[in-house]
Design a protein around this motif. Structure first.
Motif, PDB file in Angstrom:
ATOM      1  N   ASN A  91      52.771  41.796  47.324  1.00 56.53           N
ATOM      2  CA  ASN A  91      51.874  40.594  47.521  1.00 56.53           C
ATOM      3  C   ASN A  91      51.675  40.239  46.032  1.00 56.53           C
ATOM      4  OD1 ASN A  91      49.643  39.054  47.786  1.00 56.53           O
ATOM      5  ND2 ASN A  91      50.002  39.542  49.946  1.00 56.53           N
ATOM      6  N   LYS A  92      51.726  38.941  45.873  1.00 57.78           N
ATOM      7  CA  LYS A  92      51.421  38.461  44.374  1.00 57.78           C
ATOM      8  C   LYS A  92      49.836  38.432  44.244  1.00 57.78           C
ATOM      9  CE  LYS A  92      52.161  33.982  43.721  1.00 57.78           C
ATOM     10  NZ  LYS A  92      52.416  32.652  43.407  1.00 57.78           N
ATOM     11  N   THR A  93      49.101  38.251  45.190  1.00 56.01           N
ATOM     12  CA  THR A  93      47.701  38.125  45.096  1.00 56.01           C
ATOM     13  C   THR A  93      47.360  39.713  44.698  1.00 56.01           C
ATOM     14  OG1 THR A  93      47.383  36.424  46.697  1.00 56.01           O
ATOM     15  CG2 THR A  93      45.453  37.809  46.047  1.00 56.01           C
ATOM     16  N   VAL A  94      47.805  40.734  45.291  1.00 54.83           N
ATOM     17  CA  VAL A  94      47.315  42.114  45.450  1.00 54.83           C
ATOM     18  C   VAL A  94      47.775  42.396  43.971  1.00 54.83           C
ATOM     19  CG1 VAL A  94      47.830  44.477  45.706  1.00 54.83           C
ATOM     20  CG2 VAL A  94      47.498  42.747  47.622  1.00 54.83           C
ATOM     21  N   ALA A  95      48.744  42.153  43.393  1.00 58.12           N
ATOM     22  CA  ALA A  95      49.413  42.645  41.812  1.00 58.12           C
ATOM     23  C   ALA A  95      48.540  41.590  40.968  1.00 58.12           C
ATOM     24  CB  ALA A  95      50.774  42.029  41.829  1.00 58.12           C
ATOM     25  N   ALA A  96      48.074  40.516  41.128  1.00 57.97           N
ATOM     26  CA  ALA A  96      47.476  39.711  40.072  1.00 57.97           C
ATOM     27  C   ALA A  96      45.835  40.437  40.099  1.00 57.97           C
ATOM     28  CB  ALA A  96      47.136  38.432  40.637  1.00 57.97           C
ATOM     29  N   TRP A  97      45.480  40.802  41.284  1.00 61.12           N
ATOM     30  CA  TRP A  97      43.990  41.483  41.099  1.00 61.12           C
ATOM     31  C   TRP A  97      44.171  42.772  40.668  1.00 61.12           C
ATOM     32  CZ3 TRP A  97      39.259  39.663  41.082  1.00 61.12           C
ATOM     33  CH2 TRP A  97      39.127  38.435  41.802  1.00 61.12           C
ATOM     34  N   LEU A  98      45.275  43.608  40.849  1.00 63.56           N
ATOM     35  CA  LEU A  98      45.382  44.858  40.328  1.00 63.56           C
ATOM     36  C   LEU A  98      45.573  45.180  38.682  1.00 63.56           C
ATOM     37  CD1 LEU A  98      47.562  46.784  42.814  1.00 63.56           C
ATOM     38  CD2 LEU A  98      45.174  47.211  42.259  1.00 63.56           C
ATOM     39  N   ALA A  99      46.372  43.780  38.247  1.00 66.96           N
ATOM     40  CA  ALA A  99      46.432  43.746  36.887  1.00 66.96           C
ATOM     41  C   ALA A  99      45.199  43.355  36.218  1.00 66.96           C
ATOM     42  CB  ALA A  99      47.397  42.636  36.627  1.00 66.96           C
ATOM     43  N   PHE A 100      44.333  42.724  36.934  1.00 62.20           N
ATOM     44  CA  PHE A 100      43.197  42.339  36.250  1.00 62.20           C
ATOM     45  C   PHE A 100      41.871  43.321  36.319  1.00 62.20           C
ATOM     46  CE2 PHE A 100      38.821  40.281  36.951  1.00 62.20           C
ATOM     47  CZ  PHE A 100      38.507  39.899  35.859  1.00 62.20           C
ATOM     48  N   LEU A 101      41.796  43.965  37.355  1.00 66.02           N
ATOM     49  CA  LEU A 101      40.949  45.092  37.674  1.00 66.02           C
ATOM     50  C   LEU A 101      41.289  46.355  37.210  1.00 66.02           C
ATOM     51  CD1 LEU A 101      39.351  43.854  41.014  1.00 66.02           C
ATOM     52  CD2 LEU A 101      38.279  43.549  38.545  1.00 66.02           C
ATOM     53  N   GLY A 102      42.698  46.904  37.498  1.00 65.66           N
ATOM     54  CA  GLY A 102      43.086  48.138  37.343  1.00 65.66           C
ATOM     55  C   GLY A 102      44.112  48.004  36.273  1.00 65.66           C
ATOM     56  N   GLY A 103      44.416  47.105  35.581  1.00 64.29           N
ATOM     57  CA  GLY A 103      45.483  46.994  34.418  1.00 64.29           C
ATOM     58  C   GLY A 103      45.498  47.994  33.528  1.00 64.29           C
ATOM     59  N   PRO A 104      44.482  48.287  32.858  1.00 62.80           N
ATOM     60  CA  PRO A 104      44.159  49.275  31.838  1.00 62.80           C
ATOM     61  C   PRO A 104      44.556  50.807  32.287  1.00 62.80           C
ATOM     62  CG  PRO A 104      42.240  47.788  31.651  1.00 62.80           C
ATOM     63  CD  PRO A 104      43.119  47.459  32.829  1.00 62.80           C
ATOM     64  N   LEU A 105      44.554  50.927  33.624  1.00 64.84           N
ATOM     65  CA  LEU A 105      44.884  52.095  34.187  1.00 64.84           C
ATOM     66  C   LEU A 105      46.569  52.098  34.592  1.00 64.84           C
ATOM     67  CD1 LEU A 105      41.555  53.056  35.936  1.00 64.84           C
ATOM     68  CD2 LEU A 105      42.544  53.771  33.702  1.00 64.84           C
ATOM     69  N   GLY A 106      47.106  50.740  34.680  1.00 63.24           N
ATOM     70  CA  GLY A 106      48.462  50.906  34.802  1.00 63.24           C
ATOM     71  C   GLY A 106      48.552  50.888  36.475  1.00 63.24           C
ATOM     72  N   LEU A 107      47.471  50.489  37.177  1.00 60.02           N
ATOM     73  CA  LEU A 107      47.788  50.671  38.681  1.00 60.02           C
ATOM     74  C   LEU A 107      48.592  49.171  39.201  1.00 60.02           C
ATOM     75  CD1 LEU A 107      43.902  50.748  39.721  1.00 60.02           C
ATOM     76  CD2 LEU A 107      45.785  52.370  39.797  1.00 60.02           C
ATOM     77  N   HIS A 108      48.623  48.272  38.402  1.00 60.59           N
ATOM     78  CA  HIS A 108      49.806  47.169  38.988  1.00 60.59           C
ATOM     79  C   HIS A 108      50.993  47.596  38.775  1.00 60.59           C
ATOM     80  CE1 HIS A 108      49.137  46.417  34.679  1.00 60.59           C
ATOM     81  NE2 HIS A 108      50.307  45.791  34.564  1.00 60.59           N
ATOM     82  N   CYS A 109      51.304  48.285  37.632  1.00 62.07           N
ATOM     83  CA  CYS A 109      52.793  48.923  37.336  1.00 62.07           C
ATOM     84  C   CYS A 109      53.036  49.826  38.552  1.00 62.07           C
ATOM     85  CB  CYS A 109      52.709  49.420  35.950  1.00 62.07           C
ATOM     86  SG  CYS A 109      52.378  48.547  34.669  1.00 62.07           S
ATOM     87  N   PHE A 110      52.247  50.671  38.812  1.00 56.64           N
ATOM     88  CA  PHE A 110      52.361  51.638  40.064  1.00 56.64           C
ATOM     89  C   PHE A 110      52.495  50.797  41.334  1.00 56.64           C
ATOM     90  CE2 PHE A 110      49.869  54.638  37.325  1.00 56.64           C
ATOM     91  CZ  PHE A 110      50.948  55.287  36.613  1.00 56.64           C
ATOM     92  N   TYR A 111      51.895  49.561  41.512  1.00 53.74           N
ATOM     93  CA  TYR A 111      52.061  48.798  42.846  1.00 53.74           C
ATOM     94  C   TYR A 111      53.438  48.394  42.578  1.00 53.74           C
ATOM     95  CZ  TYR A 111      51.278  45.226  46.229  1.00 53.74           C
ATOM     96  OH  TYR A 111      51.566  44.360  47.204  1.00 53.74           O
ATOM     97  N   LEU A 112      53.735  47.693  41.635  1.00 57.36           N
ATOM     98  CA  LEU A 112      55.290  47.118  41.764  1.00 57.36           C
ATOM     99  C   LEU A 112      56.299  47.804  41.560  1.00 57.36           C
ATOM    100  CD1 LEU A 112      53.965  43.703  39.655  1.00 57.36           C
ATOM    101  CD2 LEU A 112      54.192  43.968  42.081  1.00 57.36           C
ATOM    102  N   ARG A 113      56.370  48.932  40.894  1.00 52.35           N
ATOM    103  CA  ARG A 113      57.461  49.663  40.569  1.00 52.35           C
ATOM    104  C   ARG A 113      57.476  51.215  40.867  1.00 52.35           C
ATOM    105  NH1 ARG A 113      55.798  46.779  36.147  1.00 52.35           N
ATOM    106  NH2 ARG A 113      57.054  44.825  35.616  1.00 52.35           N
ATOM    107  N   GLY A 114      56.271  51.506  41.399  1.00 53.65           N
ATOM    108  CA  GLY A 114      56.331  52.888  41.937  1.00 53.65           C
ATOM    109  C   GLY A 114      55.672  53.951  40.814  1.00 53.65           C
ATOM    110  N   PHE A 115      55.610  54.989  41.105  1.00 51.98           N
ATOM    111  CA  PHE A 115      55.314  56.024  40.043  1.00 51.98           C
ATOM    112  C   PHE A 115      56.352  56.501  39.095  1.00 51.98           C
ATOM    113  CE2 PHE A 115      52.346  56.879  43.731  1.00 51.98           C
ATOM    114  CZ  PHE A 115      51.129  56.779  42.954  1.00 51.98           C
TER     115      PHE A 115
END
Length: 148
Positions: free
Chosen positions: A3-27
């Motif tokens: 989901n694009k909305t989830v990825a945008a919020w993860l990049a904004f809120l959890g981006g410095p921890l890499g959460l959006h990368c793990f959401y989109l590309r896995g571990f």
């Protein structure tokens, strides 16, 4: 479906921890594992500012890493939020039609983009101002020592 909305919020809120990368590309995402390093170094610089004050040379070298990481992740959230549904679904939801619901833009997506723009630009400008101020103060002090 990513989901694009989830990825945008993860990049904004959890981006410095890499959460959006793990959401989109896995571990297996290398960037997801590398993003916490400059974040941790910047937090260490912030702790040094708290303990030793702003005159600590190591703190003014480390602190901008946190700011630039946050600003970069905010930019990533903006890019994700403004991506067209066709491009989003082609990139992250392979095999789905271009108009699949996961790539649509909603008001929550726009909210993530607006907040990322506001906070990302503010943190970026503050990091640049802090870095240049400390650098030039250090250079002026070195010039004073040389002139004596």
């Amino acid at each position: 479906m990513k989901n694009k909305t989830v990825a945008a919020w993860l990049a904004f809120l959890g981006g410095p921890l890499g959460l959006h990368c793990f959401y989109l590309r896995g571990f297996s995402s290398l960037l997801g594992w590398l993003l916490p390093i400059p974040t941790a170094l910047g937090l260490y610089g912030l702790e040094r500012v708290r303990l030793y004050g702003t005159d600590d040379g190591l703190s003014w070298a480390l602190l901008p890493l946190l700011g630039f990481t946050i600003a970069g992740c905010a930019l990533t959230a903006i890019v994700y939020g403004l991506m067209t549904p066709e491009k989003w679904n082609a990139r992250y939801n392979a095999g789905r039609t271009g108009d699949a619901a996961a790539g649509n833009t909603s008001w929550l997506t726009i909210g993530a983009v607006v907040l990322a723009l506001f906070f990302g630009s503010t943190i970026l400008m503050a990091s640049i101002a802090f870095s240049f101020q400390r650098y030039f103060e250090h250079e002026i002090e070195a010039g004073r020592k040389m002139s004596q």
